[in-house]
Design an enzyme around this catalytic site. Structure first.
Site, short mmCIF file in Angstrom:
data_model
loop_
_atom_site.label_atom_id
_atom_site.label_comp_id
_atom_site.label_asym_id
_atom_site.label_seq_id
_atom_site.Cartn_x
_atom_site.Cartn_y
_atom_site.Cartn_z
N ASP A 31 -1.25 5.58 -5.80
CA ASP A 31 -2.35 6.49 -6.11
C ASP A 31 -1.88 7.51 -7.14
O ASP A 31 -0.72 7.92 -7.14
CB ASP A 31 -2.80 7.22 -4.85
CG ASP A 31 -3.09 6.27 -3.71
OD1 ASP A 31 -4.11 5.58 -3.78
OD2 ASP A 31 -2.28 6.21 -2.77
N GLU A 47 1.15 -0.85 -4.87
CA GLU A 47 -0.12 -0.14 -4.95
C GLU A 47 0.17 1.34 -4.84
O GLU A 47 0.83 1.78 -3.90
CB GLU A 47 -1.05 -0.59 -3.82
CG GLU A 47 -2.48 -0.08 -3.94
CD GLU A 47 -2.69 1.34 -3.41
OE1 GLU A 47 -3.70 1.96 -3.79
OE2 GLU A 47 -1.83 1.82 -2.64
N HIS A 86 0.84 -1.20 0.00
CA HIS A 86 0.00 0.00 0.00
C HIS A 86 0.87 1.25 0.00
O HIS A 86 1.51 1.58 1.00
CB HIS A 86 -0.91 -0.03 1.23
CG HIS A 86 -1.93 1.03 1.28
ND1 HIS A 86 -2.15 1.79 2.41
CD2 HIS A 86 -2.81 1.49 0.35
CE1 HIS A 86 -3.13 2.65 2.18
NE2 HIS A 86 -3.55 2.49 0.94
N HIS A 101 -1.29 10.47 -3.06
CA HIS A 101 -2.62 10.05 -2.61
C HIS A 101 -3.60 11.21 -2.54
O HIS A 101 -4.72 11.13 -3.05
CB HIS A 101 -2.52 9.37 -1.24
CG HIS A 101 -3.85 8.90 -0.71
ND1 HIS A 101 -4.64 9.69 0.10
CD2 HIS A 101 -4.53 7.76 -0.91
CE1 HIS A 101 -5.75 9.03 0.39
NE2 HIS A 101 -5.72 7.86 -0.20
#
Length: 256
Positions: free
Chosen positions: A49, A47, A16, A62
């Protein structure tokens, strides 16, 4: 699912925003965080963003606002030209990387790309096309329109996961035990990336996993940081764990 993104080992570990062991001093979605995640295992999926600069360049970030080093007030990434990014140092010494640079810097790494800004769609597609990265990216977004707009600009198909509305449709189908309805609801994507619970409602259930697998779809659960929970979900049959602690996930999954 014929895309070779899916040939890696399962259960999948999705780091993440990379791997930030000390969030008080380090930045997620940075090259340092990606390096740390890949040190755990080359099979870890990054992962990340995606936001967009003022000129539409896709960046790994993010939130739409970030705080540069030097005690400056937060600024919106939509107010920043891409050419200014190298001069905007973050508090941990990192800078905001572009998706294009990330795909080039890590030519064998796999990325789970969450598109959070509509303005980024064109450049996301261009970066993937230019890097010929079709087989090592999974595109997702809470917005089905953002995901579809991006995939329509790609030269080859890529792996995808469900939008919020598509997830809701799949959950409804599973709740009424309709395999046909589930297959119809999941026809446009390859995976569901979902939390284990939404408040008091349990989202991930053995029935949902069975329906997903019968339809040829994967289940990835976010954001799971407790090894015991990881092991329990893997025992239930989920295909991937999205986690802030890929190091713990690697050990938990190895032992499951």
């Amino acid at each position: 699912m014929t895309n070779t993104f899916w040939t890696g080992p399962r259960p999948r570990i999705l780091a993440h925003r990379g791997f930030v062991l000390h969030p008080e001093t380090s930045q997620g979605n940075s090259f340092a965080a990606i390096d740390a995640a890949l040190e755990v295992s080359a099979d870890v999926i990054i992962e990340t963003d995606i936001q967009a600069t003022a000129d539409g360049v896709a960046v790994l970030l993010h939130d739409p606002h970030f705080t540069p080093a030097g005690g400056l007030a937060p600024i919106g990434i939509r107010a920043v030209q891409a050419s200014a990014l190298p001069s905007l140092e973050l508090p941990d010494g990192q800078t905001v990387p572009t998706l294009r640079d990330a795909l080039v810097q890590y030519p064998t790494a796999r990325f789970n790309i969450d598109i959070k800004a509509a303005l980024a769609c064109v450049d996301v597609a261009a970066a993937i096309n230019d890097a010929r990265a079709w087989n090592r990216v999974l595109l997702t977004s809470f917005s089905r329109n953002r995901r579809l707009r991006t995939t329509q600009l790609l030269e080859r198909p890529v792996a995808t996961s469900a939008s919020s509305r598509e997830v809701a449709a799949c959950l409804t189908a599973a709740s009424v035990r309709s395999a046909r309805q589930f297959r119809r609801a999941s026809a446009r994507f390859d995976a569901l990336q979902i939390p284990e619970r939404a408040g008091r409602i349990r989202v991930v259930t053995p029935r949902l996993v069975r329906f997903a697998h019968a339809a040829g779809k994967e289940i990835h659960v976010w954001t799971v940081n407790e090894p015991a929970t990881m092991a329990r979900l893997v025992a239930m049959g989920v295909d991937g764990i999205v986690t802030d602690r890929p190091d713990l996930a690697y050990r938990a999954i190895e032992g499951s």
